[in-house]
Design an enzyme around this catalytic site. Structure first.
Site, PDB file in Angstrom:
ATOM      1  N   CYS A 114      -8.415 -63.806  18.355  1.00 55.61           N
ATOM      2  CA  CYS A 114      -9.322 -62.940  17.616  1.00 55.61           C
ATOM      3  C   CYS A 114      -9.629 -61.707  18.457  1.00 55.61           C
ATOM      4  CB  CYS A 114     -10.610 -63.711  17.302  1.00 55.61           C
ATOM      5  SG  CYS A 114     -11.959 -62.719  16.632  1.00 55.61           S
ATOM      6  N   ASP A 115      -9.957 -60.631  17.789  1.00 56.68           N
ATOM      7  CA  ASP A 115     -10.303 -59.391  18.480  1.00 56.68           C
ATOM      8  C   ASP A 115     -11.531 -59.564  19.375  1.00 56.68           C
ATOM      9  OD1 ASP A 115     -10.142 -56.541  18.970  1.00 56.68           O
ATOM     10  OD2 ASP A 115     -11.882 -56.333  17.670  1.00 56.68           O
ATOM     11  N   CYS A 146     -18.353 -45.401  26.051  1.00 59.49           N
ATOM     12  CA  CYS A 146     -19.495 -45.867  25.276  1.00 59.49           C
ATOM     13  C   CYS A 146     -20.159 -47.031  26.011  1.00 59.49           C
ATOM     14  CB  CYS A 146     -19.056 -46.284  23.878  1.00 59.49           C
ATOM     15  SG  CYS A 146     -18.283 -44.942  22.947  1.00 59.49           S
TER      16      CYS A 146
END
Length: 456
Positions: free
Chosen positions: A321-322, A41
């Site tokens: 965090c992601d 993507c």
């Protein structure tokens, strides 16, 4: 409850955690394949994170899988519900045996009375009948990534060879439906669909039958030195690809516009509020209503502080965090230091509090700050109207959306306070629409006539 940035509610029963200063509940997005995915993507900057682990096989080892499950369940010993989340990359690359073993480990380490909810975020292209049966048997909640109808979805969500993926995703979703698996949709918003709110929403609702929807704005940061290569994408085929980090004041050509996101949300809201209150859950709308009634919402983006949604890499590295899987935000490795201790560390507490403590003056004086809370720090790279740096890129969108929904949110909050259903709001809208002239301006503020916009 949808998969992704939302927290599933965890109810404590007495003292919960054993490490002093640890939060009562936290959410870990485990990435068993790291950044490895079977798709390419174009806007997925996480693909570049494979550069953090040169030479890795990018497969979570059995020992780490066990350590993760054990530590997660131990940390929530008094919780009635614990969420085990698998994300990527593409987690289904690990194969079914990995997930079967995860279920067995959960059974082995579950505390008395603990309910375990397994969630899986996937591109759905590898799902087949066997996957469908397994996911249903084990009550998985599955989030699938769909950006809209085929012409929109295939703009950026392509295979490693640059081929369309829409039909493969639809086949995967078909297997989930056949087996009755609970699923929801995560839709990335970007340059290809940012101006098509109603079309995208109607497709998700009417064509897919989605009842739980998350909209995630794509914002890819870049510097003057990296913007050209960033515009080419983040896959391994891109020559000179940098490791993506949250730096730079420019955005790629694919990124949603600073005002475009708000227009999209308003466009969808005007459709939803007339037809779908109580039937279709749109995460942003539910989070907004939570703010209006004084309850915590499901989106960390709009919470006052953060730090309770972390990312676990395939080798045991735990990140703040992601969105911050980068060297400066590595807390440690759960094989060397227990997960609970890393999450309770002063460093992680400071990371979460900085969300609140670093707001600009413009933000602090804003009339919708109670609902917005300045957005995610990762996107605070704009200049405020007062000339301050560190302002949120999407501020114009947040301000426009929250101000637009103020009246209907107040009305729904009032209905709830009187123990009445928010669905009654649709009757109010229907009565007003019946009296509206076809040539009057549309209520969405687009400038188009009612008959050519939400009144058509």
């Amino acid at each position: 409850m949808p998969v992704g940035c939302g927290l599933v509610s965890i109810h404590a029963a007495g003292p919960l955690l054993t490490v002093p200063g640890a939060p009562l509940a936290f959410h870990v997005m485990a990435k068993p394949t790291g950044a490895i995915c079977n798709l390419d993507c174009e806007y997925c900057f996480f693909l570049s994170k494979e550069m953090l682990y040169p030479g890795s096989r990018f497969r979570m080892a059995a020992g780490l899988q066990e350590a993760y499950i054990r530590q997660l369940l131990e940390a929530h010993e008094g919780a009635t519900e614990v969420v085990v989340t698998w994300q990527g990359g593409e987690p289904t690359i690990m194969g079914l045996e990995f997930f079967r073993r995860s279920i067995e480990l959960q059974k082995a380490y579950a505390r008395p009375g603990q309910r375990i909810l397994n969630t899986l975020q996937t591109n759905a292209t590898l799902l087949d009948d066997e996957w469908g049966a397994f996911l249903k048997q084990n009550d998985f909640l599955v989030g699938i990534s769909v950006d809209g109808p085929a012409d929109i979805h295939d703009t950026y969500r392509v295979s490693k060879g640059g081929m369309p993926t829409f039909e493969r995703v639809m086949r995967g979703l078909g297997h989930l439906k056949e087996h009755g698996v609970e699923w929801n949709v995560l839709t990335a918003l970007h340059a290809a669909n940012g101006d098509q709110g109603v079309r995208v929403y109607r497709f998700l609702r009417d064509e897919l039958g989605a009842e739980f929807i998350q909209f995630i704005p794509i914002i890819e940061r870049a510097t003057a030195e990296t913007i050209e290569v960033a515009d080419a994408g983040w896959g391994g085929h891109v020559q000179g690809r940098p490791l993506y980090t949250q730096h730079g004041g420019l955005v790629t050509k694919r990124s949603i516009g600073a005002e475009q996101y708000g227009r999209f949300l308003i466009d969808v809201f005007e459709e939803w509020v007339r037809r779908d209150v109580g039937n279709v859950y749109v995460q942003m709308f539910d989070t907004a209503l939570a703010s209006w009634v004084g309850e915590p919402g499901a989106m960390c983006v709009h919470a006052e502080t953060c730090g309770l949604q972390l990312a676990l890499e395939h080798n045991g590295d735990l990140y703040c965090c992601d969105h911050y899987v980068e060297p400066a935000f590595l807390l440690g490795n759960i094989i060397e230091t227990p997960m609970q201790a890393l999450i309770a560390s002063p460093r992680q507490a400071r990371f979460g509090q900085d969300k609140r403590d670093s707001l600009t003056r413009y933000c602090l004086g804003c009339d919708v700050r109670f609902a917005c809370n300045g957005g995610c720090p990762k996107d605070r790279f704009a200049i405020s109207p007062y000339g301050e740096s560190g302002h949120h890129y999407l501020c114009p969108s947040y301000k426009a959306f929250f101000q637009h929904v103020r009246e209907p949110m107040n009305m729904m909050a009032d209905l709830l306070a009187r123990n009445r259903a928010p669905t009654e709001l649709m009757q109010t809208y229907a009565a007003k629409d019946a009296a509206r002239g076809r040539n009057e301006p549309c209520t969405c503020g687009s400038g188009r006539k009612w008959k050519n916009c939400h009144g058509c």
